[in-house]
Enzyme design. Structure first.
Site, PDB file in Angstrom:
ATOM      1  N   CYS A 116       0.726  -1.084  -0.075  1.00 34.91           N
ATOM      2  CA  CYS A 116       0.054  -0.020   0.125  1.00 34.91           C
ATOM      3  C   CYS A 116       0.888   1.129  -0.053  1.00 34.91           C
ATOM      4  O   CYS A 116       0.471   2.307  -0.464  1.00 34.91           O
ATOM      5  CB  CYS A 116      -0.758   0.047   1.145  1.00 34.91           C
ATOM      6  SG  CYS A 116      -1.980  -1.350   1.298  1.00 34.91           S
ATOM      7  N   HIS A 279      -3.881   6.967   1.108  1.00 34.33           N
ATOM      8  CA  HIS A 279      -4.181   5.616   0.379  1.00 34.33           C
ATOM      9  C   HIS A 279      -5.712   5.452   0.797  1.00 34.33           C
ATOM     10  O   HIS A 279      -6.096   5.550   1.984  1.00 34.33           O
ATOM     11  CB  HIS A 279      -3.040   4.648   1.000  1.00 34.33           C
ATOM     12  CG  HIS A 279      -3.744   3.179   1.001  1.00 34.33           C
ATOM     13  ND1 HIS A 279      -3.967   2.770  -0.303  1.00 34.33           N
ATOM     14  CD2 HIS A 279      -3.620   2.242   1.694  1.00 34.33           C
ATOM     15  CE1 HIS A 279      -4.252   1.547  -0.226  1.00 34.33           C
ATOM     16  NE2 HIS A 279      -4.065   1.306   1.056  1.00 34.33           N
ATOM     17  N   ASN A 309      -9.940  -0.845  -2.427  1.00 34.40           N
ATOM     18  CA  ASN A 309      -8.738  -0.479  -2.158  1.00 34.40           C
ATOM     19  C   ASN A 309      -7.803  -0.993  -2.963  1.00 34.40           C
ATOM     20  O   ASN A 309      -7.799  -2.443  -3.375  1.00 34.40           O
ATOM     21  CB  ASN A 309      -8.543  -1.200  -0.672  1.00 34.40           C
ATOM     22  CG  ASN A 309      -6.915  -1.007  -0.190  1.00 34.40           C
ATOM     23  OD1 ASN A 309      -6.175  -0.824  -0.977  1.00 34.40           O
ATOM     24  ND2 ASN A 309      -6.745  -1.116   1.007  1.00 34.40           N
TER      25      ASN A 309
HETATM   26  N1  ACO Z   1     -18.973  -9.815   5.236  1.00 41.86           N
HETATM   27  C1  ACO Z   1     -19.818  -9.905   6.453  1.00 41.86           C
HETATM   28  N2  ACO Z   1     -19.290 -10.416   7.493  1.00 41.86           N
HETATM   29  C2  ACO Z   1     -17.992 -10.267   7.515  1.00 41.86           C
HETATM   30  C3  ACO Z   1     -17.163 -10.089   6.213  1.00 41.86           C
HETATM   31  C4  ACO Z   1     -17.844  -9.799   5.315  1.00 41.86           C
HETATM   32  N3  ACO Z   1     -17.003  -9.542   4.058  1.00 41.86           N
HETATM   33  N4  ACO Z   1     -16.018 -10.154   6.891  1.00 41.86           N
HETATM   34  C5  ACO Z   1     -15.816 -10.397   8.294  1.00 41.86           C
HETATM   35  N5  ACO Z   1     -17.228 -10.542   8.572  1.00 41.86           N
HETATM   36  C6  ACO Z   1     -17.636 -10.989   9.911  1.00 41.86           C
HETATM   37  C7  ACO Z   1     -16.689 -11.660  10.590  1.00 41.86           C
HETATM   38  O1  ACO Z   1     -16.641 -13.045  10.653  1.00 41.86           O
HETATM   39  C8  ACO Z   1     -17.257 -11.441  12.131  1.00 41.86           C
HETATM   40  O2  ACO Z   1     -18.120 -12.459  12.412  1.00 41.86           O
HETATM   41  P1  ACO Z   1     -18.295 -13.017  14.084  1.00 41.86           P
HETATM   42  O3  ACO Z   1     -18.754 -11.955  14.758  1.00 41.86           O
HETATM   43  O4  ACO Z   1     -19.439 -13.829  13.780  1.00 41.86           O
HETATM   44  O5  ACO Z   1     -16.961 -13.515  14.217  1.00 41.86           O
HETATM   45  C9  ACO Z   1     -17.840 -10.027  11.862  1.00 41.86           C
HETATM   46  O6  ACO Z   1     -17.925  -9.939  10.458  1.00 41.86           O
HETATM   47  C10 ACO Z   1     -17.015  -9.026  12.576  1.00 41.86           C
HETATM   48  O7  ACO Z   1     -15.642  -9.146  11.963  1.00 41.86           O
HETATM   49  P2  ACO Z   1     -14.171  -7.922  12.305  1.00 41.86           P
HETATM   50  O8  ACO Z   1     -13.193  -8.816  11.584  1.00 41.86           O
HETATM   51  O9  ACO Z   1     -14.156  -8.551  13.782  1.00 41.86           O
HETATM   52  O10 ACO Z   1     -14.883  -7.005  11.855  1.00 41.86           O
HETATM   53  P3  ACO Z   1     -14.382  -5.608  11.947  1.00 41.86           P
HETATM   54  O11 ACO Z   1     -15.346  -4.572  12.624  1.00 41.86           O
HETATM   55  O12 ACO Z   1     -12.857  -5.474  12.512  1.00 41.86           O
HETATM   56  O13 ACO Z   1     -14.112  -5.011  10.256  1.00 41.86           O
HETATM   57  C11 ACO Z   1     -12.702  -4.735   8.784  1.00 41.86           C
HETATM   58  C12 ACO Z   1     -13.495  -5.688   9.734  1.00 41.86           C
HETATM   59  C13 ACO Z   1     -13.381  -4.038   8.032  1.00 41.86           C
HETATM   60  C14 ACO Z   1     -11.390  -5.508   7.771  1.00 41.86           C
HETATM   61  C15 ACO Z   1     -11.893  -4.096   9.524  1.00 41.86           C
HETATM   62  O14 ACO Z   1     -11.008  -4.775  10.766  1.00 41.86           O
HETATM   63  C16 ACO Z   1     -11.020  -2.843   9.175  1.00 41.86           C
HETATM   64  O15 ACO Z   1     -11.565  -2.052   8.733  1.00 41.86           O
HETATM   65  N6  ACO Z   1      -9.507  -2.945   9.425  1.00 41.86           N
HETATM   66  C17 ACO Z   1      -8.634  -2.163   8.617  1.00 41.86           C
HETATM   67  C18 ACO Z   1      -8.092  -2.864   7.376  1.00 41.86           C
HETATM   68  C19 ACO Z   1      -8.062  -2.397   6.180  1.00 41.86           C
HETATM   69  O16 ACO Z   1      -8.659  -1.197   6.109  1.00 41.86           O
HETATM   70  N7  ACO Z   1      -7.547  -2.830   5.406  1.00 41.86           N
HETATM   71  C20 ACO Z   1      -7.352  -2.397   4.161  1.00 41.86           C
HETATM   72  C21 ACO Z   1      -6.405  -3.462   3.502  1.00 41.86           C
HETATM   73  S1  ACO Z   1      -4.941  -3.026   4.137  1.00 41.86           S
HETATM   74  C22 ACO Z   1      -4.110  -1.552   3.664  1.00 41.86           C
HETATM   75  O17 ACO Z   1      -4.507  -1.064   2.935  1.00 41.86           O
HETATM   76  C23 ACO Z   1      -3.581  -0.740   4.924  1.00 41.86           C
END
Ligand code: ACO
Length: 352
Positions: A116, A279, A309
């Site tokens: 990234c 980003h 992304n």
């Molecule tokens: N659709 C539906 N449900 C989902 C999905 C999906 N695509 N993905 C995960 N879930 C579920 C999980 O299984 C979990 O279920 P559970 O509670 O039954 O176990 C629930 O949703 C919550 O999952 P979490 O991983 O705890 O969700 P969180 O609130 O952390 O959100 C996310 C996930 C969006 C990835 C978040 O952690 C985030 O924004 N992280 C930042 C990462 C990021 O932006 N990365 C970008 C790429 S890397 C970069 O460019 C830096």
């Protein structure tokens, strides 16, 4: 010492639009979940068998070269940033050179593997080469074809709903006397402690050494290759892994830190920014950064809603769109910032 400026910019996005509703048909996810957690509404996917990372990059590069008003033969160095290379080796830099039809010259091509933050790293490298006069016209490309390698089953939903394909490119050269455009400074950082928290480990030559988990299906036979095994494929290890919560927590800390650092180095403050082009990792991350830096809505650019992304391509695509939309004009103070796998992060402050 020269001053570096961005002389031309362009981007390319594949035509095929994949809406959240389309993903609902492939995995257990929902439009609501994706929008709420990431801000993403749709993304683009390249055309299989016709487009790849190099080809998307070449399309963006052609626009940047045209925008710079130069001939492609004038390019004397290529920097290519991607995390979805067409080949493990050689890198996309030489493939782009071939695609643009500028082989047979004395130019060099460098591949940047900083995910990234690859574009920011590439920009900093280009800046040093231009400043010292080592090269005079550098083509820097960020391009990704993520759709080739994501897990579009429910198993991979936390990662696969986030990413999209696309490319952005800039041409860098020395600023002329009286030019209002210049790169003021760049800041690059890394912390390898969390290397595996956002990673694509297999295939690879790591041999399981870095991992607590030893069961990659390696044979005891010392002569058998362990780059990729049937077990890796079966267990879905050949897809990216992301510890979303840790990435989020670290990103919202590092983005503001590095943006303030690049501003401070130039004796500037957040209020003076015309535009922050972060980003496009996640809309919630950008909103958090905006709040922390007390920036107005019009000071922060977002297009993740449309493209997801696009990792190394996201900053140049966003900057290119911002220019097209008249959000930045020559001389405006613009900050580019990125955070990603490694972890690596960085920022660049420009007078556009
Ligand atoms: N659709 C539906 N449900 C989902 C999905 C999906 N695509 N993905 C995960 N879930 C579920 C999980 O299984 C979990 O279920 P559970 O509670 O039954 O176990 C629930 O949703 C919550 O999952 P979490 O991983 O705890 O969700 P969180 O609130 O952390 O959100 C996310 C996930 C969006 C990835 C978040 O952690 C985030 O924004 N992280 C930042 C990462 C990021 O932006 N990365 C970008 C790429 S890397 C970069 O460019 C830096």
């Amino acid at each position: 010492m020269n001053k570096t400026k961005i002389a031309g910019i362009g981007h390319y996005l594949p035509e095929k639009v994949i809406r959240n509703k389309d993903l609902e048909k492939k995995m257990d996810t929902s439009d609501e979940w994706i929008r709420e957690r990431t801000g993403i509404e749709e993304r683009r996917f390249g055309r299989r068998f016709e487009e790849n990372t190099t080809i998307l990059g070449a399309k963006a590069a052609e626009k940047a070269i045209e925008n710079a008003g130069i001939a492609k033969e004038e390019i004397d160095f290529i920097i290519f940033a991607t995390l979805s290379p067409d080949y493990f080796f050689p890198g996309c830099g030489v493939l782009l050179q071939r695609e643009l039809g500028i082989t047979g010259t004395e130019i060099g091509a460098l591949d940047v593997r900083n995910q990234c933050s690859g574009f920011i790293y590439g920009l900093s490298v280009a800046d040093q080469f231009i400043k010292t006069g080592h090269y005079s016209k550098i083509l820097l490309v960020g391009s990704e074809m993520h759709s080739m390698g994501l897990d579009f089953t429910t198993r991979g939903r936390d990662v696969s709903v986030i990413f999209g394909d696309g490319a952005g490119a800039v041409v860098l050269c020395a600023a002329e006397e009286g030019d209002s455009s210049e790169i003021l400074n760049t800041q690059l950082h890394s912390d390898g402690t969390y290397a595996e928290e956002l990673a694509f480990e297999c295939p690879g030559a790591h041999g399981g050494v870095f991992s607590d988990e030893k069961d990659f299906g390696f044979s005891e036979d010392p002569w058998s290759p362990i780059f990729i095994t049937d077990k890796m494929l079966k267990d879905g290890k050949t897809f990216p892994y992301m510890n979303g919560k840790l990435v989020f927590k670290t990103a919202v800390q590092k983005f503001p830190e590095v943006i303030l650092k690049t501003l401070e180095k130039a004796g500037k403050s957040p209020e003076e920014l015309k535009l922050l082009v972060p980003h496009q990792a996640n809309l919630r991350i950008s909103q958090f950064v905006q709040k922390r830096l007390r920036l107005r809505d019009d000071q922060v650019f977002s297009n993740i809603q449309k493209y997801g992304n696009t990792t190394a391509a996201s900053v140049p695509i966003a900057l290119s769109e911002a220019c097209e939309q008249g959000r930045v004009e020559r001389g405006d103070l613009v900050c580019l910032a990125a955070f990603g796998s490694g972890f690596t992060w960085g920022a660049a402050l420009l007078q556009w």
